[in-house]
Design a protein around this motif. Structure first.
Motif, mmCIF file in Angstrom:
data_model
loop_
_atom_site.group_PDB
_atom_site.id
_atom_site.type_symbol
_atom_site.label_atom_id
_atom_site.label_comp_id
_atom_site.label_asym_id
_atom_site.label_seq_id
_atom_site.Cartn_x
_atom_site.Cartn_y
_atom_site.Cartn_z
ATOM 1 N N TYR A 77 33.010 31.199 5.436
ATOM 2 C CA TYR A 77 34.449 31.456 5.508
ATOM 3 C C TYR A 77 35.071 30.965 6.808
ATOM 4 C CZ TYR A 77 34.256 33.997 1.154
ATOM 5 O OH TYR A 77 34.095 34.320 -0.175
ATOM 6 N N GLU A 78 34.301 30.945 7.881
ATOM 7 C CA GLU A 78 34.830 30.380 9.122
ATOM 8 C C GLU A 78 35.108 28.892 8.945
ATOM 9 O OE1 GLU A 78 32.343 31.315 12.422
ATOM 10 O OE2 GLU A 78 32.449 33.484 12.090
ATOM 11 N N ARG A 79 34.183 28.214 8.296
ATOM 12 C CA ARG A 79 34.380 26.784 8.037
ATOM 13 C C ARG A 79 35.565 26.550 7.103
ATOM 14 N NH1 ARG A 79 29.933 22.681 5.200
ATOM 15 N NH2 ARG A 79 31.304 20.877 5.041
ATOM 16 N N LEU A 80 35.638 27.352 6.032
ATOM 17 C CA LEU A 80 36.708 27.167 5.060
ATOM 18 C C LEU A 80 38.075 27.434 5.678
ATOM 19 C CD1 LEU A 80 37.368 26.517 2.113
ATOM 20 C CD2 LEU A 80 37.157 28.970 1.611
ATOM 21 N N SER A 81 38.189 28.496 6.469
ATOM 22 C CA SER A 81 39.491 28.799 7.067
ATOM 23 C C SER A 81 39.910 27.725 8.063
ATOM 24 C CB SER A 81 39.472 30.174 7.744
ATOM 25 O OG SER A 81 38.517 30.223 8.772
ATOM 26 N N THR A 82 38.935 27.136 8.747
ATOM 27 C CA THR A 82 39.244 26.026 9.659
ATOM 28 C C THR A 82 39.749 24.826 8.877
ATOM 29 O OG1 THR A 82 37.580 26.770 11.253
ATOM 30 C CG2 THR A 82 38.280 24.474 11.394
ATOM 31 N N GLN A 83 39.110 24.539 7.741
ATOM 32 C CA GLN A 83 39.553 23.420 6.912
ATOM 33 C C GLN A 83 40.965 23.657 6.390
ATOM 34 O OE1 GLN A 83 36.257 23.596 4.117
ATOM 35 N NE2 GLN A 83 35.430 21.664 4.887
ATOM 36 N N VAL A 84 41.236 24.873 5.945
ATOM 37 C CA VAL A 84 42.563 25.196 5.419
ATOM 38 C C VAL A 84 43.615 25.076 6.521
ATOM 39 C CG1 VAL A 84 43.974 27.049 4.473
ATOM 40 C CG2 VAL A 84 41.700 26.625 3.546
ATOM 41 N N ALA A 85 43.278 25.562 7.723
ATOM 42 C CA ALA A 85 44.218 25.474 8.838
ATOM 43 C C ALA A 85 44.534 24.026 9.189
ATOM 44 C CB ALA A 85 43.638 26.191 10.060
ATOM 45 N N GLY A 86 43.549 23.157 9.008
ATOM 46 C CA GLY A 86 43.752 21.741 9.299
ATOM 47 C C GLY A 86 44.295 20.959 8.117
ATOM 48 N N ARG A 87 44.755 21.678 7.096
ATOM 49 C CA ARG A 87 45.297 21.052 5.890
ATOM 50 C C ARG A 87 44.285 20.109 5.259
ATOM 51 N NH1 ARG A 87 51.607 19.854 7.682
ATOM 52 N NH2 ARG A 87 51.957 21.919 8.609
ATOM 53 N N ASP A 88 43.052 20.553 5.260
ATOM 54 C CA ASP A 88 41.950 19.750 4.734
ATOM 55 C C ASP A 88 41.101 20.598 3.788
ATOM 56 O OD1 ASP A 88 40.372 17.442 4.504
ATOM 57 O OD2 ASP A 88 38.981 18.146 6.061
ATOM 58 N N ALA A 89 41.752 21.431 2.994
ATOM 59 C CA ALA A 89 41.024 22.321 2.089
ATOM 60 C C ALA A 89 40.301 21.517 1.015
ATOM 61 C CB ALA A 89 41.983 23.298 1.426
ATOM 62 N N PRO A 90 39.089 21.930 0.637
ATOM 63 C CA PRO A 90 38.413 21.293 -0.496
ATOM 64 C C PRO A 90 39.236 21.463 -1.770
ATOM 65 C CG PRO A 90 36.884 22.638 0.783
ATOM 66 C CD PRO A 90 38.259 22.950 1.283
ATOM 67 N N ASP A 91 39.051 20.570 -2.726
ATOM 68 C CA ASP A 91 39.807 20.654 -3.978
ATOM 69 C C ASP A 91 39.426 21.894 -4.775
ATOM 70 O OD1 ASP A 91 41.126 17.766 -4.161
ATOM 71 O OD2 ASP A 91 39.067 17.517 -3.464
ATOM 72 N N VAL A 92 38.130 22.203 -4.786
ATOM 73 C CA VAL A 92 37.621 23.380 -5.495
ATOM 74 C C VAL A 92 36.877 24.243 -4.485
ATOM 75 C CG1 VAL A 92 36.128 24.236 -7.342
ATOM 76 C CG2 VAL A 92 37.446 22.122 -7.674
ATOM 77 N N MET A 93 37.208 25.537 -4.442
ATOM 78 C CA MET A 93 36.625 26.446 -3.450
ATOM 79 C C MET A 93 36.017 27.660 -4.143
ATOM 80 S SD MET A 93 39.795 26.354 -0.722
ATOM 81 C CE MET A 93 41.037 26.457 -2.013
ATOM 82 N N THR A 94 34.861 28.056 -3.683
ATOM 83 C CA THR A 94 34.236 29.281 -4.164
ATOM 84 C C THR A 94 34.668 30.437 -3.272
ATOM 85 O OG1 THR A 94 32.317 27.956 -4.802
ATOM 86 C CG2 THR A 94 32.047 30.345 -4.806
ATOM 87 N N LEU A 95 35.055 31.557 -3.889
ATOM 88 C CA LEU A 95 35.462 32.742 -3.135
ATOM 89 C C LEU A 95 34.776 33.978 -3.696
ATOM 90 C CD1 LEU A 95 39.356 32.278 -2.811
ATOM 91 C CD2 LEU A 95 37.628 31.783 -1.075
ATOM 92 N N GLU A 96 34.731 35.033 -2.890
ATOM 93 C CA GLU A 96 34.388 36.358 -3.373
ATOM 94 C C GLU A 96 35.680 37.084 -3.706
ATOM 95 O OE1 GLU A 96 30.801 38.180 -0.986
ATOM 96 O OE2 GLU A 96 32.357 37.438 0.347
ATOM 97 N N ILE A 97 35.584 38.133 -4.518
ATOM 98 C CA ILE A 97 36.790 38.851 -4.902
ATOM 99 C C ILE A 97 37.468 39.491 -3.686
ATOM 100 C CG2 ILE A 97 35.621 41.040 -5.437
ATOM 101 C CD1 ILE A 97 37.605 41.265 -7.831
#
Length: 424
Positions: A77-97
């Motif tokens: 999640y640290e990696r994912l939030s960094t990607q999202v902040a940099g407007r570089d989110a993956p197209d498909v993301m796995t999340l927990e509820i």
């Protein structure tokens, strides 16, 4: 929820989301091939089977190239939030509820209604992927928070495995202490858990709910009574002393009491049974959770093991949805993934892969089918801030078992701190 314990920082995630107005996602190669990025967490085994499923998708969709981005759970999640902040989110993301609402309400996720076929997914399970009436996530599979028992260890301690259709929390404490005493201390009755799902089940037996909107829905008395089970287990030596309990809490399944055959029971998500059996090398069984005497419900429920979501800023929204549809609904993908992401949520896929499931997973499937009629409706995505709840529960429970705080103090302070956290 996964078996990992470390959670992402709510503050970090919130900061990341504030920066988001769009996400770049994948792109196109020089020859016009569409590139999708797919993020998930896991070890080598999951990566291997995921890559095999991706290869099958690419063979069926030669114009699409899927690039898997895998992380271990603690850093995911640290990696994912960094990607999202940099407007570089993956197209498909796995999340927990427990992270779904946080992402959905900040505009990070695309709505998937009518874009992914969900006709073979139980409607109540599917509803767990909705926030504000919009379907932002599709469950990969389901599991249930349950009691796990090693019957041979119980019997070796001259105790009798319980009738889980009627056993109470008092029966659980008594059994645990009998196992410890009957084995001369070589086997401990149980290993303690403060998973929010355990509290949620206990609260339901009292007619309460863990969350009421963005507040805690529990009375202080319910939290005190729940902590009393922990206190009684330690007092009667049915569970390890405080120091050992704290030490064991972060252990991987291979180092737990159930995994090392030094404990007779534990609580865990049902999709971890296979790993527990592999670690112990012995027969393990799933049981219903104990009940409060006279409770109208056992409080157990199905929960998505994981959820697939798509970035709202993806340049290839249709292809992202197509990939999610494949991972959820394609029987060939199911034959590769099996129960790695929970028992498949798609009923037809589950039927198609059942012959290939390991014995422990067949046992899990049989257990879920046996108790399905008793289960409460799956809870909706919890409020923002709920990702920190296990750490919070653990902290206050440890204050109590180390005698640094009374149950009254712990209950009141937990509610105050949790409500402040959930209010944002």
């Amino acid at each position: 929820m996964s078996s990992g314990k470390k959670i992402w920082s709510t503050a970090l995630l919130a900061t990341a989301m504030l920066a988001v107005t769009a996400a770049c996602g994948g792109g196109e190669s020089a020859d016009g091939e569409i590139k999708l990025r797919f993020s998930y967490w896991g070890g080598d085994a999951r990566q291997k089977m995921t890559e095999a499923a991706i290869a099958k998708f690419e063979a069926k969709n030669p114009a699409i190239d899927v690039e898997g981005e895998v992380s271990d759970f603690p850093s995911y999640y640290e990696r994912l939030s960094t990607q999202v902040a940099g407007r570089d989110a993956p197209d498909v993301m796995t999340l927990e509820i427990r992270g779904l609402r946080e992402y959905a309400e900040r505009g990070t996720l695309a709505e998937l209604a009518s874009k992914v076929d969900t006709s073979d997914i139980d409607g109540k399970v599917l509803a767990t992927g909705a926030v504000g009436g919009k379907q932002y996530a599709i469950p990969t599979g389901v599991n249930a928070f349950s009691m796990v028992i090693n019957p041979a260890l119980v019997q070796s301690a001259k105790a009798t495995p319980p009738d889980d259709s009627s056993w109470t929390w008092e029966d659980f404490v008594e059994l645990s202490s009998k196992v410890t005493a009957g084995s001369g201390g070589k086997i401990t009755g149980t290993q303690l858990s403060w998973n929010p799902a355990y509290l949620q089940i206990y609260a339901a037996q009292k007619g309460e709910q863990l969350y009421n909107g963005n507040k805690i829905g529990l009375s202080p008395q319910t939290i005190k009574d729940w902590l009393a089970i922990t206190q009684n287990l330690i007092k009667t030596e049915g569970a390890p002393a405080a120091a050992k309990t704290a030490e064991l809490y972060d252990a991987g399944i291979e180092q737990t009491l159930i995994g090392t055959n030094t404990g007779a029971t534990t609580m865990m998500w049902s999709n971890v049974l296979g790993a527990a059996v592999k670690a112990s090398g012995q027969n393990l069984e799933l049981l219903r959770m104990p009940k409060i005497e006279g409770a109208r419900t056992g409080g157990m429920f199905l929960q998505p093991a994981m959820l697939y979501t798509a970035s709202s800023g993806s340049q290839h929204a249709a292809e992202a949805a197509k990939f999610i549809d494949f991972m959820i609904n394609d029987a060939e993908a199911g034959q590769i993934i099996l129960s790695d992401r929970g028992l498949p949520a798609n009923a037809k896929v589950l039927a198609a892969v059942s012959a290939k499931l390991p014995a422990a997973d067949l046992k899990t499937m049989a257990f879920v089918n046996k108790v399905r009629g008793e289960l409460t409706d799956p809870p909706a995505a919890p409020p923002k801030g709920s990702s920190a709840m296990e750490d919070l529960l653990r902290r206050y429970a440890e204050e109590v078992i180390f005698n640094r705080m009374t149950p009254d103090e712990a209950a009141q302070k937990f509610i105050t701190e949790a409500n402040a956290l959930l209010a944002g």
